[in-house]
Design an enzyme around this catalytic site. Structure first.
Site, PDB file in Angstrom:
ATOM      1  N   GLY A 149      29.342  65.774   0.195  1.00  8.93           N
ATOM      2  CA  GLY A 149      30.529  66.328  -0.422  1.00  8.93           C
ATOM      3  C   GLY A 149      31.803  65.864   0.267  1.00  8.93           C
ATOM      4  O   GLY A 149      31.765  65.106   1.245  1.00  8.93           O
ATOM      5  N   LEU A 166      33.999  67.428   2.197  1.00 11.46           N
ATOM      6  CA  LEU A 166      34.078  67.803   3.607  1.00 11.46           C
ATOM      7  C   LEU A 166      32.875  67.296   4.375  1.00 11.46           C
ATOM      8  O   LEU A 166      33.006  66.753   5.478  1.00 11.46           O
ATOM      9  CB  LEU A 166      34.191  69.318   3.750  1.00 11.46           C
ATOM     10  N   ILE A 190      20.157  74.726  -1.212  1.00  2.71           N
ATOM     11  CA  ILE A 190      20.226  75.869  -0.293  1.00  2.71           C
ATOM     12  C   ILE A 190      19.899  77.200  -0.963  1.00  2.71           C
ATOM     13  O   ILE A 190      19.762  78.211  -0.274  1.00  2.71           O
ATOM     14  CB  ILE A 190      21.581  75.953   0.430  1.00  2.71           C
ATOM     15  N   TRP A 209      29.464  75.829  -3.928  1.00  6.24           N
ATOM     16  CA  TRP A 209      30.024  75.730  -5.264  1.00  6.24           C
ATOM     17  C   TRP A 209      31.532  75.740  -5.075  1.00  6.24           C
ATOM     18  O   TRP A 209      32.099  76.699  -4.548  1.00  6.24           O
ATOM     19  CB  TRP A 209      29.578  76.920  -6.104  1.00  6.24           C
ATOM     20  N   THR A 210      32.221  74.683  -5.514  1.00  9.72           N
ATOM     21  CA  THR A 210      33.663  74.574  -5.263  1.00  9.72           C
ATOM     22  C   THR A 210      34.514  74.600  -6.529  1.00  9.72           C
ATOM     23  O   THR A 210      35.734  74.517  -6.441  1.00  9.72           O
ATOM     24  CB  THR A 210      33.973  73.272  -4.498  1.00  9.72           C
ATOM     25  N   THR A 269      36.848  80.455   2.823  1.00 14.13           N
ATOM     26  CA  THR A 269      38.056  80.121   2.080  1.00 14.13           C
ATOM     27  C   THR A 269      39.130  81.201   2.123  1.00 14.13           C
ATOM     28  O   THR A 269      38.828  82.385   2.361  1.00 14.13           O
ATOM     29  CB  THR A 269      37.676  79.875   0.604  1.00 14.13           C
ATOM     30  N   TYR A 320      35.024  82.993  -7.738  1.00 13.07           N
ATOM     31  CA  TYR A 320      34.810  82.094  -6.604  1.00 13.07           C
ATOM     32  C   TYR A 320      35.034  82.830  -5.287  1.00 13.07           C
ATOM     33  O   TYR A 320      34.221  82.753  -4.361  1.00 13.07           O
ATOM     34  CB  TYR A 320      35.756  80.901  -6.711  1.00 13.07           C
ATOM     35  N   LYS A 374      32.273  83.554  -2.300  1.00 15.32           N
ATOM     36  CA  LYS A 374      32.433  83.122  -0.916  1.00 15.32           C
ATOM     37  C   LYS A 374      32.427  84.310   0.045  1.00 15.32           C
ATOM     38  O   LYS A 374      31.898  84.215   1.164  1.00 15.32           O
ATOM     39  CB  LYS A 374      33.727  82.322  -0.760  1.00 15.32           C
ATOM     40  N   TRP A 400      43.189  74.985   0.812  1.00 12.31           N
ATOM     41  CA  TRP A 400      43.850  73.829   0.180  1.00 12.31           C
ATOM     42  C   TRP A 400      43.306  72.511   0.731  1.00 12.31           C
ATOM     43  O   TRP A 400      44.057  71.635   1.162  1.00 12.31           O
ATOM     44  CB  TRP A 400      45.360  73.915   0.384  1.00 12.31           C
TER      45      TRP A 400
END
Length: 280
Positions: A10, A12, A35, A59-60, A99, A123, A127, A149
């Site tokens: 991904g 990151l 996962i 999940w982003t 986040t 979301y 998280k 961000w």
């Protein structure tokens, strides 16, 4: 240090693996490890025998989560718990990425680690469920790293979207009533490795230094890239999205063990350099 990185392909995760070249790294992309499968996670961690696990799997899709909250929570919530539980069972430290969306986004001062949470999106709720699952599974051996961000050269992000749109249009309207801390993945990746080595337990806020609006970031992007684009401010109401965006999501830290990142401007410069965007 022997590391296991999940979500390794991904935006990151790719930078975490690159930054960890001096370490012994087992890099597992989504195709390698789901996962949400607790047994598969346990087996993967057992086979890797890591000293620390950096969980970048997530999940982003913020807007997509509004109509698929169960799927998002299976990954961001239960899945995060599976990773932490398997790491704890193997005697490894968990570094979990969270986040700014766990907050309501209506503050006027930076959110520190002890600030009350109150996610207002699917979301954010997914998280936050992950934070609780990680803390429960590895109570004395985890770091929950909240960031914000995020942008980097290995995935979809605001900066690259601006570069694309700026190449297509002479003028753009960009939201100016949302303020946060743009965070470059290359800088965040180094911080995650530091945290894996120093093992500060609990929640840490790690984001790009300073604050700005999306409008500010767009203007800075075009200026740094040498692009002539007229950027006009607009409001969140002018640009409605399925998931409500926080008006204020600046993160601050009161933790001595929280790494300090370079400014968001330095992150932007590093990103443009990595993307080989040269000022004309």
């Amino acid at each position: 240090m022997r590391l296991l990185v999940t979500g390794a392909a991904g935006m990151l995760g790719t930078d975490v693996v690159a930054a960890a070249e001096a370490h012994d790294v087992v890099a597992l992309a989504r195709a390698d490890l789901d996962i949400t499968d607790a047994d598969a996670v346990r087996a993967a961690v057992r086979d890797a025998r890591p000293e620390a696990v950096i969980n970048c799997a997530a999940w982003t899709n913020v807007d997509g989560a509004e109509t698929a909250e169960g799927e998002a929570t299976a990954i961001n919530g239960a899945g995060a718990g599976h990773v932490a539980a398997a790491a704890a069972e193997a005697g490894a430290f968990t570094v979990h990425v969270s986040t700014d969306y766990v907050f309501a986004g209506d503050a006027s001062e930076p959110y520190v680690e002890s600030a009350p949470t109150g996610p207002r999106t699917a979301y954010g709720r997914s998280k936050f469920a992950g934070e609780r699952a990680v803390a429960a599974a590895a109570p004395g051996a985890h770091a929950i790293v909240r960031t914000a961000w995020v942008f980097g050269p290995h995935g979809r992000n605001f900066v690259d979207t601006m570069l694309r749109l700026g190449a297509e249009r002479d003028a753009l309207s960009v939201v100016d009533d949302q303020v946060g801390c743009p965070t470059y993945t290359g800088h965040l990746a180094q911080a995650l490795l530091e945290i894996a080595a120093t093992r500060p337990n609990g929640i840490l806020h790690v984001a790009g230094g300073g604050r700005c609006s999306w409008f500010d970031l767009a203007r800075a992007t075009f200026e740094a890239a040498g692009m002539t684009v007229a950027v006009k401010p607009c409001t969140t109401a002018d640009y409605p999205l399925p998931a409500p965006r926080p008006a204020f999501s600046v993160l601050g830290s009161t933790r001595a063990g929280a790494p300090t990142l370079p400014s968001w401007q330095a992150g932007l410069a590093a990103h443009l350099s990595a993307r080989k965007v040269v000022h004309a």
